[in-house]
Design a protein around this motif. Structure first.
Motif: not given
Length: 142
Positions: A73-86, A125-129
């Motif tokens: 499963l994938a969670f939506q991330a607000r930005d790349r920094a959130m993906v890194d923190a995840f 965790a993914v950020h689509h841009g």
């Protein structure tokens, strides 16, 4: 009776993971959700839930006494920094690396990280841009 609020209108309505060790999963997901800004919605002796994800032990009524196996499963991330923190939070709380943060070839701007949770489920965790949304979600109160 307390009012409950649900958010609907996203691609996924809900997911259930049936896990071996509920407390390990509770710690793991609490840390990951803290980074993603998703509160734990509720919990009981053999379950907890957050947004559209329901996590339970095999003993829960919803699980019908069986482990469900490996899921992605994938969670939506607000930005790349959130993906890194995840990714950092997941590894620090019992997760195992399954793909460090970085761009993927799925489409331009797809930036994601993958970890295996304590039961081997592939969590992303993914950020689509950069993109504009008409609304974050539809809020339903009852």
């Amino acid at each position: 009776m307390a009012t409950q609020t649900l958010h609907r209108g996203r691609l996924i309505d809900h997911l259930q993971l049936v896990v071996n060790d509920l407390e390990s999963s509770r710690r793991f997901y609490a840390a990951v959700f803290d980074v993603l800004g998703v509160p734990i919605g509720g919990s009981g002796e053999d379950y907890f839930w957050a947004d559209e994800l329901f996590v339970s032990s095999a003993a829960s009524r919803a699980a019908q006494g069986a482990l469900t196996g490996r899921h992605h499963l994938a969670f939506q991330a607000r930005d790349r920094a959130m993906v890194d923190a995840f990714h950092r939070a997941a590894l620090a709380h019992g997760g195992r690396d399954n793909g460090a943060p970085g761009e993927r070839a799925y489409h331009p701007g797809y930036y994601a990280a993958f970890v295996l949770d304590p039961d081997g489920n592939n969590i992303e965790a993914v950020h689509h841009g950069d993109a504009d949304r008409s609304a974050a979600s539809v809020e339903i109160s009852f």
